[in-house]
Design an enzyme around this catalytic site. Sequence first.
Site, mmCIF file in Angstrom:
data_model
loop_
_atom_site.group_PDB
_atom_site.id
_atom_site.type_symbol
_atom_site.label_atom_id
_atom_site.label_comp_id
_atom_site.label_asym_id
_atom_site.label_seq_id
_atom_site.Cartn_x
_atom_site.Cartn_y
_atom_site.Cartn_z
ATOM 1 C CE LYS A 47 -15.673 -2.039 0.765
ATOM 2 N NZ LYS A 47 -16.837 -2.857 1.189
ATOM 3 N NE ARG A 146 -19.201 -9.199 4.894
ATOM 4 C CZ ARG A 146 -18.823 -8.345 3.931
ATOM 5 N NH1 ARG A 146 -17.764 -8.597 3.186
ATOM 6 N NH2 ARG A 146 -19.522 -7.256 3.698
ATOM 7 C CE1 TYR A 271 13.783 -15.180 -11.659
ATOM 8 C CE2 TYR A 271 11.998 -13.572 -11.725
ATOM 9 C CZ TYR A 271 13.269 -13.949 -11.296
ATOM 10 O OH TYR A 271 13.987 -13.118 -10.512
ATOM 11 C CG MET A 319 8.805 -7.952 -6.868
ATOM 12 S SD MET A 319 9.997 -7.960 -5.524
ATOM 13 C CE MET A 319 9.927 -9.652 -4.991
HETATM 14 C C1 LIG Z 1 -17.876 -2.784 0.306
HETATM 15 C C2 LIG Z 1 -19.277 -2.623 0.682
HETATM 16 C C3 LIG Z 1 -20.160 -1.921 -0.141
HETATM 17 C C4 LIG Z 1 -19.787 -1.469 -1.534
HETATM 18 O O1 LIG Z 1 -19.853 -2.580 -2.383
HETATM 19 P P1 LIG Z 1 -19.619 -2.481 -3.953
HETATM 20 O O2 LIG Z 1 -19.949 -3.821 -4.442
HETATM 21 O O3 LIG Z 1 -18.187 -2.112 -4.136
HETATM 22 O O4 LIG Z 1 -20.532 -1.424 -4.465
HETATM 23 C C5 LIG Z 1 -21.431 -1.665 0.321
HETATM 24 N N1 LIG Z 1 -21.822 -2.111 1.543
HETATM 25 C C6 LIG Z 1 -21.009 -2.824 2.340
HETATM 26 C C7 LIG Z 1 -21.517 -3.295 3.657
HETATM 27 C C8 LIG Z 1 -19.721 -3.116 1.945
HETATM 28 O O5 LIG Z 1 -18.913 -3.839 2.734
#
Ligand SMILES: *Cc1c(COP(=O)(O)O)cnc(C)c1O
Length: 385
Positions: A47, A146, A271, A319
């Site tokens: 992702k 969540r 800055y 930046m």
């Molecule tokens: C992002 C995610 C993972 C991967 O997690 P890592 O800590 O990066 O290995 C696995 N399962 C779910 C549901 C996630 O959202």
Amino acid sequence: MRKLLALAGGVMSHHDGILTINLHAIARNWLALNRKVGDAQCAAVVKANAYGLGMVPVARCLAQVGCTTFFVATVDEAIELREGLGEAPDIVVLGGVRPGREPALVANGIWPSLFSVEAIARWQRATTAADRSAPCVVKVNTGMTRLGLELSELATYVASPLAQQLDVRHFMSHLACADEPAHPLNHEQLAQYQTGAALAAAVWPQALLSFANSSGIFLGPQWHQQLVRPGAALYGVNPTPGQPNPMEPVVSLRLPVIQYRRLTSPAAVGYSATATCQPGQRLAVVLGGYADGLQRQLSSRGEGVFAGCRVPLVGRVSMDATIFDVSEVPEQELPPIGEAYIEVLNRELTVNLVASHMNTIGYEVLTSLGSRYQREYVELGGLPS
Ligand SMILES: *Cc1c(COP(=O)(O)O)cnc(C)c1O
């Protein structure tokens, strides 16, 4: 821009920052995790553009070494990945399917994670008409609060006749505290997961049980279940914070020096004049700043590696420019502008170390890496050993 890294010889003349992504290291990290989980399968979470490193090149490299299941966050990521990988691999959307996107998933053979009663019902309504099968993944909440059905909702659903018609390929939950092995929630979540898994197995015996992320893999074999979902560890982030990193580093980042300066009188630097330098100090300004992921938290805290020396970051990160004190490097050894680069991520300045300087975690360091770098992939040739 993708470009093959010239591994030997030849002076490269680049003008912007260079982010090097070692696909060999990513492949070796995956193979190591795959070995560690024994009979369980090892997927890959790609992702957010593979945590900023390039979803399609990373996923192709992992497919080459044997990974057959990939997790992304959004439907758009999934479609791009399907185009990049072809038909064969399993692709799961962790963010599920929002109303109206169901046909896009079915058409591309992509599986949504379904984490509410509403989403399951909607998926079933939207896909009964489809002439293709509509596999999916069911996710339960085991204590992170969540995403996921409550176990009570799962129990009600699996008792309904509709459950028999749902083509469930994974039964999943997610750990909240896997990076803290002593946290009591790890065992509590495992117990909840086992309860849910027993309900699921009775109606969906083919569904793979999937629980652990990167750190979850290191909690122990009980957490492995049948399919693990590492992301961060593949990219070199330490899954066992506070202990030595079992993973290989993957990224390095070099920024070009665009100006040297030797001070002849005391001067305020950067800055807000938060730093002061003295006569005789030498500074180097690099092209790259908070717009490129060198978060402003690094101001007067970060470090670079230059001509073999650790050099401190001075004053505020701006930046597009960052200032380092390079007084340590003898004047005659300063490379000329055009050949001078300061490394801000490498084997020594690891993602975890930089994260500590930024008051954040390695995940955010990687996903903050900007889009202005020239990206160079150390490509996978033959299979790594
Ligand atoms: C992002 C995610 C993972 C991967 O997690 P890592 O800590 O990066 O290995 C696995 N399962 C779910 C549901 C996630 O959202």
